[in-house]
Scaffold this active site. Sequence first.
Site, short mmCIF file in Angstrom:
data_model
loop_
_atom_site.label_atom_id
_atom_site.label_comp_id
_atom_site.label_asym_id
_atom_site.label_seq_id
_atom_site.Cartn_x
_atom_site.Cartn_y
_atom_site.Cartn_z
N GLY A 69 -9.58 13.00 -11.87
CA GLY A 69 -8.21 12.80 -11.39
C GLY A 69 -7.38 12.02 -12.38
N GLY A 112 -15.73 3.51 -1.63
CA GLY A 112 -14.83 2.54 -2.21
C GLY A 112 -14.49 1.29 -1.42
CD GLU A 150 0.24 -6.27 -21.10
OE1 GLU A 150 0.23 -5.25 -21.81
OE2 GLU A 150 1.22 -7.05 -21.05
CB THR A 203 -0.98 -0.04 1.20
OG1 THR A 203 -1.91 1.03 1.08
CG2 THR A 203 -0.27 0.03 2.53
CE LYS A 213 -1.37 0.53 -3.76
NZ LYS A 213 -2.77 0.77 -4.19
CG ASP A 230 -5.08 -1.07 -6.39
OD1 ASP A 230 -5.50 -1.70 -5.39
OD2 ASP A 230 -4.03 -0.41 -6.38
NE ARG A 234 -0.49 13.56 -12.48
CZ ARG A 234 -0.34 13.46 -11.18
NH1 ARG A 234 -0.60 14.50 -10.40
NH2 ARG A 234 0.07 12.34 -10.62
CE1 TYR A 284 -11.83 1.58 4.18
CE2 TYR A 284 -10.67 1.83 2.10
CZ TYR A 284 -10.71 1.36 3.40
OH TYR A 284 -9.64 0.68 3.91
#
Length: 262
Positions: free
Chosen positions: A126, A236, A78, A62, A66, A102, A155, A216
């Site tokens: 985002g 979430g 992949e 976490t 990562k 994820d 971005r 969450y």
Amino acid sequence: MRKQFAVIGNPIEHSRSPELHHAFAEKTGIELEYAKRFAPLDGFENSVRCFFAENGAGMNVTVPFKEQAFALCEHLSERAKIAKAVNTLWMENGQLHGDNTDGQGLVEAIQALDWPLDDCTILILGAGGATRGVIYPLVQAGVKKIVIANRTLARAEQLIADLKDAVPEAELSACQLDDLKGQFDIIINATSASLSGDALVLPENLKFNYAYEMAYGKPSSFLDQAEARGVEHTEGFGMLVGQALEAFRIWNGVKPNIKDYL
């Protein structure tokens, strides 16, 4: 001897991964131990190598490690290659393998809600690592059009340039958060607004049928606005459960039903 698993991070006290994996183990009759491991910001690699040297079977990763986990791996799935981040580690033939579950977790959480993904149009707020990690699994699940909205347009455009070859079957486009408009099946908040407490204002001319908050356990102005519009919405936790279930499958070869944990 019980197989040993762990989740590593900094901070790590808040993690709910041990309770999830112990629940999955009880459901499937697999004997395992799953612990939290705190790593110093400059000690991630050493912590990982020590864990597997002590016969650790698998490790979740976490924040903020990562990307470091991605760099450590000798073999990558992949979806990990596309995400450029790894949250699931294991050893195979003496080599470190990595995956990113994820995005699959998000897909399965949405499917468990019976929200449509096939041929749908999604808006993601985002353009950070969380968004990068979910694009490929969403497209694999049948999503045909994704718009990425970010405060800094460049971005979002760079993210699309990075990913377009990996998902040629989908239409990707970018816009600034201030220019939001249009009609979408699902809107996903992948910004840090809910974590930071910043207000995220959705314009009235933005229409959507479902709203998913990746965070969450925190107040969310995003979900408040969805509720005010009478739109079906959720936070979430399901994504957390889904990514944990996918890691459990990779390590143990069996996968309980996500609906048993929501």
